[in-house]
Scaffold this motif. Structure first.
Motif, PDB file in Angstrom:
ATOM      1  N   THR A 142       0.832  -1.206   0.000  1.00 46.01           N
ATOM      2  CA  THR A 142       0.000   0.000   0.000  1.00 46.01           C
ATOM      3  C   THR A 142       0.864   1.254   0.000  1.00 46.01           C
ATOM      4  N   MET A 143       1.924   1.246   0.816  1.00 45.71           N
ATOM      5  CA  MET A 143       2.799   2.405   0.912  1.00 45.71           C
ATOM      6  C   MET A 143       3.549   2.656  -0.397  1.00 45.71           C
ATOM      7  N   LEU A 144       4.020   1.601  -1.023  1.00 47.69           N
ATOM      8  CA  LEU A 144       4.739   1.772  -2.300  1.00 47.69           C
ATOM      9  C   LEU A 144       3.815   2.317  -3.380  1.00 47.69           C
ATOM     10  N   ASN A 145       2.557   1.904  -3.359  1.00 48.47           N
ATOM     11  CA  ASN A 145       1.599   2.378  -4.370  1.00 48.47           C
ATOM     12  C   ASN A 145       1.328   3.877  -4.248  1.00 48.47           C
ATOM     13  N   ILE A 146       1.445   4.409  -3.034  1.00 51.13           N
ATOM     14  CA  ILE A 146       1.211   5.836  -2.805  1.00 51.13           C
ATOM     15  C   ILE A 146       2.162   6.693  -3.642  1.00 51.13           C
ATOM     16  N   LEU A 147       3.342   6.165  -3.903  1.00 53.66           N
ATOM     17  CA  LEU A 147       4.392   6.943  -4.569  1.00 53.66           C
ATOM     18  C   LEU A 147       4.105   7.224  -6.041  1.00 53.66           C
ATOM     19  N   LYS A 148       3.205   6.477  -6.637  1.00 55.76           N
ATOM     20  CA  LYS A 148       2.919   6.659  -8.064  1.00 55.76           C
ATOM     21  C   LYS A 148       2.434   8.074  -8.357  1.00 55.76           C
ATOM     22  N   ASP A 149       1.690   8.651  -7.440  1.00 55.75           N
ATOM     23  CA  ASP A 149       1.191  10.016  -7.632  1.00 55.75           C
ATOM     24  C   ASP A 149       2.305  11.053  -7.542  1.00 55.75           C
ATOM     25  N   LYS A 150       3.477  10.633  -7.084  1.00 51.27           N
ATOM     26  CA  LYS A 150       4.622  11.544  -6.947  1.00 51.27           C
ATOM     27  C   LYS A 150       5.635  11.334  -8.074  1.00 51.27           C
ATOM     28  N   GLN A 151       5.231  10.651  -9.132  1.00 40.72           N
ATOM     29  CA  GLN A 151       6.111  10.350 -10.271  1.00 40.72           C
ATOM     30  C   GLN A 151       7.281   9.452  -9.852  1.00 40.72           C
ATOM     31  N   LEU A 152       6.999   8.590  -8.869  1.00 39.74           N
ATOM     32  CA  LEU A 152       8.000   7.654  -8.361  1.00 39.74           C
ATOM     33  C   LEU A 152       7.419   6.242  -8.378  1.00 39.74           C
ATOM     34  N   ILE A 153       8.254   5.270  -8.688  1.00 41.76           N
ATOM     35  CA  ILE A 153       7.854   3.863  -8.649  1.00 41.76           C
ATOM     36  C   ILE A 153       8.650   3.190  -7.536  1.00 41.76           C
ATOM     37  N   THR A 249      15.099   2.347  10.394  1.00 44.55           N
ATOM     38  CA  THR A 249      14.950   3.078   9.128  1.00 44.55           C
ATOM     39  C   THR A 249      14.994   2.138   7.928  1.00 44.55           C
ATOM     40  N   PRO A 250      13.902   2.041   7.196  1.00 43.46           N
ATOM     41  CA  PRO A 250      13.949   1.319   5.926  1.00 43.46           C
ATOM     42  C   PRO A 250      14.510   2.218   4.832  1.00 43.46           C
ATOM     43  N   LEU A 251      14.940   1.601   3.765  1.00 39.29           N
ATOM     44  CA  LEU A 251      15.288   2.286   2.523  1.00 39.29           C
ATOM     45  C   LEU A 251      14.222   1.921   1.495  1.00 39.29           C
ATOM     46  N   VAL A 252      14.014   2.771   0.518  1.00 32.97           N
ATOM     47  CA  VAL A 252      13.045   2.460  -0.533  1.00 32.97           C
ATOM     48  C   VAL A 252      13.758   2.493  -1.885  1.00 32.97           C
ATOM     49  N   LEU A 253      13.715   1.380  -2.594  1.00 35.85           N
ATOM     50  CA  LEU A 253      14.301   1.333  -3.939  1.00 35.85           C
ATOM     51  C   LEU A 253      13.318   1.993  -4.895  1.00 35.85           C
ATOM     52  N   LEU A 254      13.721   3.134  -5.442  1.00 39.23           N
ATOM     53  CA  LEU A 254      12.846   3.951  -6.270  1.00 39.23           C
ATOM     54  C   LEU A 254      13.307   4.028  -7.717  1.00 39.23           C
ATOM     55  N   PHE A 255      12.338   4.014  -8.621  1.00 42.64           N
ATOM     56  CA  PHE A 255      12.566   4.283 -10.036  1.00 42.64           C
ATOM     57  C   PHE A 255      11.866   5.591 -10.388  1.00 42.64           C
ATOM     58  N   SER A 256      12.426   6.321 -11.310  1.00 47.69           N
ATOM     59  CA  SER A 256      11.717   7.435 -11.919  1.00 47.69           C
ATOM     60  C   SER A 256      10.548   6.876 -12.724  1.00 47.69           C
ATOM     61  N   ALA A 257       9.370   7.443 -12.544  1.00 49.61           N
ATOM     62  CA  ALA A 257       8.209   6.980 -13.312  1.00 49.61           C
ATOM     63  C   ALA A 257       8.453   7.160 -14.813  1.00 49.61           C
ATOM     64  N   LYS A 258       9.176   8.211 -15.165  1.00 49.70           N
ATOM     65  CA  LYS A 258       9.484   8.459 -16.576  1.00 49.70           C
ATOM     66  C   LYS A 258      10.356   7.339 -17.134  1.00 49.70           C
ATOM     67  N   THR A 259      11.376   6.929 -16.368  1.00 50.76           N
ATOM     68  CA  THR A 259      12.239   5.827 -16.805  1.00 50.76           C
ATOM     69  C   THR A 259      11.446   4.530 -16.867  1.00 50.76           C
ATOM     70  N   TRP A 260      10.625   4.295 -15.846  1.00 49.08           N
ATOM     71  CA  TRP A 260       9.846   3.052 -15.770  1.00 49.08           C
ATOM     72  C   TRP A 260       8.968   2.873 -17.000  1.00 49.08           C
ATOM     73  N   SER A 261       8.422   3.981 -17.497  1.00 49.32           N
ATOM     74  CA  SER A 261       7.524   3.910 -18.659  1.00 49.32           C
ATOM     75  C   SER A 261       8.260   3.536 -19.944  1.00 49.32           C
ATOM     76  N   THR A 262       9.587   3.652 -19.940  1.00 44.23           N
ATOM     77  CA  THR A 262      10.357   3.276 -21.130  1.00 44.23           C
ATOM     78  C   THR A 262      10.701   1.786 -21.148  1.00 44.23           C
ATOM     79  N   LEU A 263      10.461   1.099 -20.040  1.00 38.42           N
ATOM     80  CA  LEU A 263      10.768  -0.331 -19.972  1.00 38.42           C
ATOM     81  C   LEU A 263       9.611  -1.147 -20.525  1.00 38.42           C
ATOM     82  N   SER A 264       9.926  -2.232 -21.183  1.00 36.17           N
ATOM     83  CA  SER A 264       8.887  -3.154 -21.648  1.00 36.17           C
ATOM     84  C   SER A 264       8.313  -3.891 -20.445  1.00 36.17           C
TER      85      SER A 264
END
Length: 349
Positions: A142-153, A249-264
């Protein structure tokens, strides 16, 4: 117009029509070919991290690189030691699409999504096993899904670990010993409030500036997991360590949403799988490094084990912070977090 002229005009129009259709057909085939070529073309992605190349986070990033490059045509280049910017700057770059991957702590990430303050509430996790269960639960998803609105994956939670207090002024054996200490914190309002509640004078600061600030006496102390303290030689400018374990403290592995959209789709599946496998590996390495780092620090610093009764005083002092941040985080998120912790604690019995 004569009958002969009409026939010539019709003939010319037919020829033009045939030529136009052929051109359009060729263009479509060319575009389809270009699209297919773009999807399968090799990609090079930049992975930024604040920690140096001796830290378990770098080990996890290296494992991620290895797994991604084994299963795709993607190349991952890692930039440690905040070469491309600290955590906050990296997150901003991800949003803009000028960086591809980063692994920030949840503290700086909370500046972009207030719900992520939930992970920095003090004294919530009691063990690594409980943290593991929560960070792979439905709540974590649920927490990871929240990030989509912030242009983060958000792909997965990795581990920074339990944070502990160090300083160069005095041994901290009780909560009263914290009073007046100038403590560097992450750039997080919640962390500032928590240390103020404990009686300290907190100062937010990027990690790359910390050693010099300690050396020059700008701050008296700081709080970090054992590997961060040892690998960055903070014991050279810090004399006392107390095992407060005040925040996991957790870390979050993040992708740029813009980069993610270029992946198949197949690339996205492979990268997601690699993120989780590398996360498991990183936690294992991090815990081994925790033991080694503590042994190293014991040779250089005076280490205090906080008694259980005193630890409870620390926890009680920070309860108002929990109440204050329920509205900031969202009471529903806090409730889900507490329930996920309870479930994990029951499973851990």
């Amino acid at each position: 117009m004569s009958t002969a002229g009409k026939f010539l005009l019709v003939g010319a129009l037919c020829i033009i029509s045939v030529i136009t259709a052929a051109i359009l057909s060729n263009n479509k085939q060319s575009q389809a070919s270009d699209s297919s070529s773009c999807e399968s073309a090799p990609k090079t992605l930049r992975f930024s991290m604040s920690s140096n190349n001796k830290h378990p986070i770098f080990s996890g990033a290296s494992k991620f690189k290895e797994l991604v490059e084994q299963s795709t045509d993607i190349t991952v280049n890692i930039f440690p030691s905040a070469q491309l910017g600290d955590d906050r700057a990296s997150i901003e770059m991800l949003q803009l699409g000028t960086l591809d991957i980063a692994i920030p702590s949840t503290g700086p990430l909370a500046n972009f999504s207030s719900a992520f303050n939930v992970f920095d509430l003090p004294f919530m996790f009691q063990s690594e096993a409980v943290a593991d269960d929560v960070l792979r639960s439905n709540f974590a998803g649920t927490m990871l899904n929240i990030l989509k609105d912030k242009q983060l994956i958000g792909l997965d939670f990795w581990e920074n670990g339990f944070r502990h207090l160090t300083n160069s002024t005095r041994a901290v054996n009780t909560i009263d010993d914290v009073s007046g200490l100038k403590i560097r914190t992450m750039e997080s309002a919640l962390h500032l409030d928590a240390w103020q509640a404990l009686g300290a004078t907190p100062t937010p600061m990027a990690f790359k500036e910390l050693f010099t600030a300690l050396q020059q006496g700008t701050v008296d102390g700081q709080e970090n997991p054992y590997p961060n303290i040892a690998l960055n030689n903070l014991y050279e400018v810090q004399e006392y360590l107390t095992d407060t374990g005040h925040v996991y403290t957790p870390l979050v592995l993040l992708f740029s949403a813009k980069t993610w959209s270029t992946l198949s789709v197949s690339e996205q599946v492979a990268v997601t799988k690699a993120a989780k496998e590398a996360g498991d590996y990183q936690r294992k390495v991090n815990r081994e490094m925790n033991k080694q780092s503590l042994a190293q620090l014991n040779d250089h610093m005076t280490i205090t084990t906080l008694p259980l009764a005193e630890r409870k005083k620390f926890q009680q002092a920070t309860l108002p912070v929990l109440e204050k941040y329920k509205d900031v985080i969202g009471e529903n998120i806090v409730t889900q977090f507490q329930q996920a912790i309870k479930t994990a604690e029951m499973n851990d019995l």
